[in-house]
Design a protein around this motif. Structure first.
Motif, PDB file in Angstrom:
ATOM      1  N   ILE A  48     -35.835 108.887   3.196  1.00  0.00           N
ATOM      2  CA  ILE A  48     -36.659 108.144   4.148  1.00  0.00           C
ATOM      3  C   ILE A  48     -36.022 108.332   5.517  1.00  0.00           C
ATOM      4  CG2 ILE A  48     -37.430 105.848   4.882  1.00  0.00           C
ATOM      5  CD1 ILE A  48     -37.345 105.068   1.886  1.00  0.00           C
ATOM      6  N   ALA A  49     -36.824 108.752   6.480  1.00  0.00           N
ATOM      7  CA  ALA A  49     -36.331 108.940   7.846  1.00  0.00           C
ATOM      8  C   ALA A  49     -36.486 107.638   8.612  1.00  0.00           C
ATOM      9  CB  ALA A  49     -37.090 110.062   8.539  1.00  0.00           C
ATOM     10  N   THR A  50     -35.431 107.265   9.317  1.00  0.00           N
ATOM     11  CA  THR A  50     -35.476 106.058  10.132  1.00  0.00           C
ATOM     12  C   THR A  50     -35.380 106.382  11.611  1.00  0.00           C
ATOM     13  OG1 THR A  50     -33.089 105.724   9.954  1.00  0.00           O
ATOM     14  CG2 THR A  50     -34.472 104.646   8.298  1.00  0.00           C
ATOM     15  N   ARG A  51     -35.285 107.660  11.919  1.00  0.00           N
ATOM     16  CA  ARG A  51     -35.228 108.138  13.302  1.00  0.00           C
ATOM     17  C   ARG A  51     -36.020 109.432  13.423  1.00  0.00           C
ATOM     18  NH1 ARG A  51     -28.912 107.407  15.099  1.00  0.00           N
ATOM     19  NH2 ARG A  51     -28.887 105.161  14.828  1.00  0.00           N
ATOM     20  N   LEU A  52     -36.307 109.769  14.623  1.00  0.00           N
ATOM     21  CA  LEU A  52     -36.969 111.033  14.949  1.00  0.00           C
ATOM     22  C   LEU A  52     -36.091 111.794  15.935  1.00  0.00           C
ATOM     23  CD1 LEU A  52     -40.593 109.691  15.466  1.00  0.00           C
ATOM     24  CD2 LEU A  52     -39.735 110.944  13.495  1.00  0.00           C
ATOM     25  N   PRO A  53     -36.190 113.065  16.045  1.00  0.00           N
ATOM     26  CA  PRO A  53     -36.994 114.014  15.281  1.00  0.00           C
ATOM     27  C   PRO A  53     -36.357 114.319  13.924  1.00  0.00           C
ATOM     28  CG  PRO A  53     -35.777 115.186  16.965  1.00  0.00           C
ATOM     29  CD  PRO A  53     -35.469 113.715  17.142  1.00  0.00           C
ATOM     30  N   ILE A  54     -37.177 114.694  12.979  1.00  0.00           N
ATOM     31  CA  ILE A  54     -36.727 114.896  11.607  1.00  0.00           C
ATOM     32  C   ILE A  54     -35.938 116.189  11.402  1.00  0.00           C
ATOM     33  CG2 ILE A  54     -37.544 115.238   9.235  1.00  0.00           C
ATOM     34  CD1 ILE A  54     -39.694 113.118   9.860  1.00  0.00           C
ATOM     35  N   PRO A  55     -36.341 117.338  11.947  1.00  0.00           N
ATOM     36  CA  PRO A  55     -35.609 118.585  11.636  1.00  0.00           C
ATOM     37  C   PRO A  55     -34.097 118.527  11.871  1.00  0.00           C
ATOM     38  CG  PRO A  55     -37.711 119.134  12.608  1.00  0.00           C
ATOM     39  CD  PRO A  55     -37.556 117.627  12.742  1.00  0.00           C
ATOM     40  N   PRO A  56     -33.601 117.977  12.988  1.00  0.00           N
ATOM     41  CA  PRO A  56     -32.144 117.917  13.140  1.00  0.00           C
ATOM     42  C   PRO A  56     -31.476 116.990  12.115  1.00  0.00           C
ATOM     43  CG  PRO A  56     -33.226 117.492  15.249  1.00  0.00           C
ATOM     44  CD  PRO A  56     -34.285 117.552  14.205  1.00  0.00           C
ATOM     45  N   LEU A  57     -32.190 115.953  11.701  1.00  0.00           N
ATOM     46  CA  LEU A  57     -31.648 115.061  10.674  1.00  0.00           C
ATOM     47  C   LEU A  57     -31.468 115.800   9.355  1.00  0.00           C
ATOM     48  CD1 LEU A  57     -33.794 111.848  11.280  1.00  0.00           C
ATOM     49  CD2 LEU A  57     -31.438 112.264  12.017  1.00  0.00           C
ATOM     50  N   LEU A  86     -41.529 107.625   6.349  1.00  0.00           N
ATOM     51  CA  LEU A  86     -41.005 107.432   7.701  1.00  0.00           C
ATOM     52  C   LEU A  86     -40.984 105.941   7.971  1.00  0.00           C
ATOM     53  CD1 LEU A  86     -40.083 108.683  10.372  1.00  0.00           C
ATOM     54  CD2 LEU A  86     -42.481 108.824  11.040  1.00  0.00           C
ATOM     55  N   ASP A  87     -39.802 105.407   8.151  1.00  0.00           N
ATOM     56  CA  ASP A  87     -39.631 103.987   8.438  1.00  0.00           C
ATOM     57  C   ASP A  87     -40.235 103.696   9.809  1.00  0.00           C
ATOM     58  OD1 ASP A  87     -38.294 101.543   9.480  1.00  0.00           O
ATOM     59  OD2 ASP A  87     -37.209 101.667   7.580  1.00  0.00           O
ATOM     60  N   GLY A  88     -40.946 102.585   9.925  1.00  0.00           N
ATOM     61  CA  GLY A  88     -41.561 102.205  11.189  1.00  0.00           C
ATOM     62  C   GLY A  88     -40.559 102.052  12.313  1.00  0.00           C
ATOM     63  N   ALA A  89     -39.303 101.763  11.980  1.00  0.00           N
ATOM     64  CA  ALA A  89     -38.260 101.629  12.997  1.00  0.00           C
ATOM     65  C   ALA A  89     -38.051 102.930  13.773  1.00  0.00           C
ATOM     66  CB  ALA A  89     -36.946 101.196  12.349  1.00  0.00           C
TER      67      ALA A  89
END
Length: 97
Positions: A48-57, A86-89
Motif C-alpha cells: 500500500i502506497a502512502t506517498r507519491l510518486p510511486i515509481p521511486p518508492l 493507495l492510502d488517502g494520506a
C-alpha cells in the motif's frame, strides 16, 4: 532460512521504506491475501502506497528487499512489487522523491 523467516525479514526491510507498507498486517507465505508470496521463480510483495510518486518508492523497496534474499532459496527469483492500494494520506502530503 525458512519462508516465514524470509517474509518477516522482507517486512522488516520494507519498514525502512517511507511511503510503503505491506498490504496486510499479518505476513504469511503462499496463501491468498497475504502480503508476501515466495516461489522459486517470483517473490511477489503486495504493498500500500502512502506517498507519491510511486515509481521511486518501488525502486527503494526493491533496493531494500534484494539484500534480504541473498543466500536464500529465493535469491535468483524475480522480484515483483504490486501496489494494491493507495492510502488517502498520499494526497495530503506534498510529493517527494
Amino acid at each position: 532460512m525458512t519462508a516465514n523467516e524470509t517474509a518477516e525479514r522482507i517486512a522488516g526491510a520494507l519498514a525502512e521504506v517511507a511511503g510503503l507498507r505491506p498490504a496486510t498486517s499479518t505476513l504469511s507465505v503462499g496463501g491468498d491475501g497475504t502480503a508476501v508470496d515466495l516461489s522459486p521463480e517470483v517473490v511477489l510483495i503486495r504493498l500500500i502506497a502512502t506517498r507519491l510518486p510511486i515509481p521511486p518508492l518501488l525502486d527503494r523497496a526493491a533496493e531494500a528487499v534484494r539484500p534480504v534474499l541473498v543466500g536464500t532459496a529465493w535469491e535468483n527469483a524475480r522480484l515483483r512489487l504490486v501496489v494494491t492500494d493507495l492510502d488517502g494520506a498520499a494526497f495530503a502530503r506534498p510529493t517527494s522523491q
